[in-house]
Structures are given as structure tokens and as C-alpha cells.
Design an enzyme around this catalytic site. Structure first.
Site, PDB file in Angstrom:
ATOM      1  N   GLU A  49      46.524  33.893 -11.108  1.00  0.00           N
ATOM      2  CA  GLU A  49      46.059  32.516 -11.241  1.00  0.00           C
ATOM      3  C   GLU A  49      45.197  32.451 -12.506  1.00  0.00           C
ATOM      4  OE1 GLU A  49      42.810  29.822  -8.863  1.00  0.00           O
ATOM      5  OE2 GLU A  49      44.111  31.116  -7.665  1.00  0.00           O
ATOM      6  N   ASP A  60      33.439  25.023  -9.671  1.00  0.00           N
ATOM      7  CA  ASP A  60      33.343  26.458  -9.914  1.00  0.00           C
ATOM      8  C   ASP A  60      31.916  26.964  -9.767  1.00  0.00           C
ATOM      9  OD1 ASP A  60      36.077  26.814 -10.519  1.00  0.00           O
ATOM     10  OD2 ASP A  60      35.748  26.017 -12.525  1.00  0.00           O
TER      11      ASP A  60
END
Length: 262
Positions: A49, A60
Site C-alpha cells: 500500500e 494519519d
């Protein structure tokens, strides 16, 4: 059937599940990010990924945000993503997905993005901030190009939403184990197992769990009920601290959880 679907199906037949590894393109620099992705694939990661650096990575955690800032400061351009996919594909036979916020794709053009990703050999996109209701352009582009499209399911998702996500996702459903931002955690949230069970009831799709996985024991636990375990922050931290050798070693350590899960 697509690359990721076939990989997950083969692992399920073997009585195992997938280790999915996240690393951002351009961190700590472009070539090292490519070498790191190749290294994790050579050390037990089944699906790569690749993160697309973005200036506002609201979902994030600290490790990935810091890596994103460094990649952008180092001159990251969107064209680097396609070149990274090409280079990785030339060195290892592992499906490569992109994890990207939707705004860069809008700016680039969804159809152009899809065409360039196909040309580079990529498998598809994980789009954390794009919900199926607002994904008409991407649904069209991915249908035309047969790219995988992976939407997120969260513990707060309604049964109706889970059904929609399962039906429209192609490859797998990204099953968010905890509410909040990404980042390694010492204990996995028990909501992950319940959410995976709900997804199984909602539709026939693979479920891969992410957010908070950082050890082989957690990989083993997740693969006891899900089709894949997604690791990001732990790999990014290893790369930041010790370069390619360290991230390769971390991938190999995490991969031991796959055999323990059988």
C-alpha cells in the site's frame, strides 16, 4: 478478478491471510521509498500500500504525518507515484495499491489518474476520505479500467452503509479497527472483530483490518478472523529509525504472525 482479490483468495484457500504493508512514496527520498517497498515485499508482505503524500493528512498519525512532511519538502510530485509503482512492479510480483486522499486525484483528473495507474501496473486505490455516495467519478473511472476501489468501514457505520461499502468496494473493504487517526497501539480495539462480523453479514467481500497493528501477535490475532492485517505506522517508524534494513526486518517479524494464524 483483480490482483488483490486473487491474492486474498489464494491466501484464504491456504488457511492464511494477507499482510498488507503501507509506506509513503518519497520518504525519506524517492529511491529509498522504492527500495523499502521492495524490501517489505521480499520479507513477507503480500500486498503493498503506497501512500500518496498530501499536505493535509487529517487521518494519519504522527509517524506518517512526519514522513509526509519530509516527502513533500523533498520535492514529491504526483508523477513520482506512478514511477514508484513501475519500479516496484519491475522488481517484485506483489500487487501495489495506492492510499490517497481524494483531492490529489480530483486535481489530476480521475480518468487520467486511473489511466496512468493502469499504465504503471498499479492495482487500484484506497480512498480514506471518499465515501461511496460521493464517488461517482471514481466508480466510473475504476469500472472502465478494472482498477480496485477500496472504501473504509468504521465501527460507527450503519448496517446500510456497510452493505453499500461491501457492494461497491473491489479488492477488499478497509476495516478500521478503532475510531480516530492511524498509529501503532499496544492493544487492538475489540471493535475490529465485531465490525468484521457485521461486514461478513452485510455482503460477500474480503475484510482487511487496519489502524493500530504493530506486532506479529496482533497480526496473528487479526488474521484469526479477518482476511488481512494492514500495518503502516510501525513500518514507517522502522524506516525512519533504521532505513531499508530495519523496515525489512520489521516486515519479516510481522510476517511470522501469518504462519501463527493458521
Amino acid at each position: 478478478m483483480t490482483q488483490v482479490h486473487d491474492t486474498l483468495a489464494a491466501l484464504r484457500r491456504d488457511g492464511s491471510g494477507a499482510l498488507i504493508g503501507y509506506l509513503p512514496v518519497g520518504f525519506p527520498d524517492f529511491q529509498t521509498s522504492v527500495d523499502a517497498a521492495v524490501a517489505i515485499a521480499e520479507n513477507g508482505v503480500d500486498i503493498i500500500e503506497l501512500g500518496v503524500p498530501y499536505s493535509d493528512p487529517v487521518m494519519d498519525g504522527a509517524a506518517i504525518q512526519a514522513a509526509t512532511v519530509q516527502a513533500l519538502a523533498g520535492g514529491f510530485k504526483l508523477a513520482h507515484v506512478f514511477e514508484a509503482v513501475r519500479q516496484i512492479g519491475a522488481r517484485v510480483d506483489v500487487p501495489v495499491l495506492l492510499m490517497t486522499y481524494w483531492n490529489p486525484v480530483i486535481q489530476y483528473g480521475p480518468d487520467r489518474f486511473a489511466d496512468d495507474l493502469v499504465a504503471a501496473g498499479g492495482a487500484g486505490l484506497i480512498t480514506p476520505d471518499l465515501i461511496p455516495d460521493e464517488a461517482a467519478d471514481w466508480l466510473s473511472a475504476s469500472d472502465r479500467t478494472d482498477l480496485e476501489r477500496i472504501f473504509l468501514a468504521a465501527p460507527s457505520s450503519s448496517d446500510e452503509r456497510l452493505k453499500t461499502v461491501s457492494e461497491l468496494s473491489r479488492g477488499f473493504v478497509y476495516t478500521v479497527s478503532t475510531m480516530g487517526i492511524t498509529g501503532a497501539r499496544s492493544e487492538m480495539d475489540g471493535a475490529a472483530r465485531a465490525l468484521t462480523t457485521r461486514l461478513r453479514a452485510a455482503g460477500d467481500n474480503f475484510a482487511c483490518v487496519g489502524l493500530g497493528i504493530s506486532s506479529a501477535a496482533q497480526v496473528r490475532d487479526v488474521l484469526s478472523y479477518a482476511d488481512g492485517a494492514i500495518v503502516g505506522s510501525a513500518l514507517v517508524s522502522a524506516l525512519a529509525e533504521g532505513g531499508v534494513p530495519a523496515v525489512a526486518a520489521k516486515a519479516a517479524e510481522l510476517a511470522t504472525g501469518k504462519s501463527e494464524s493458521k
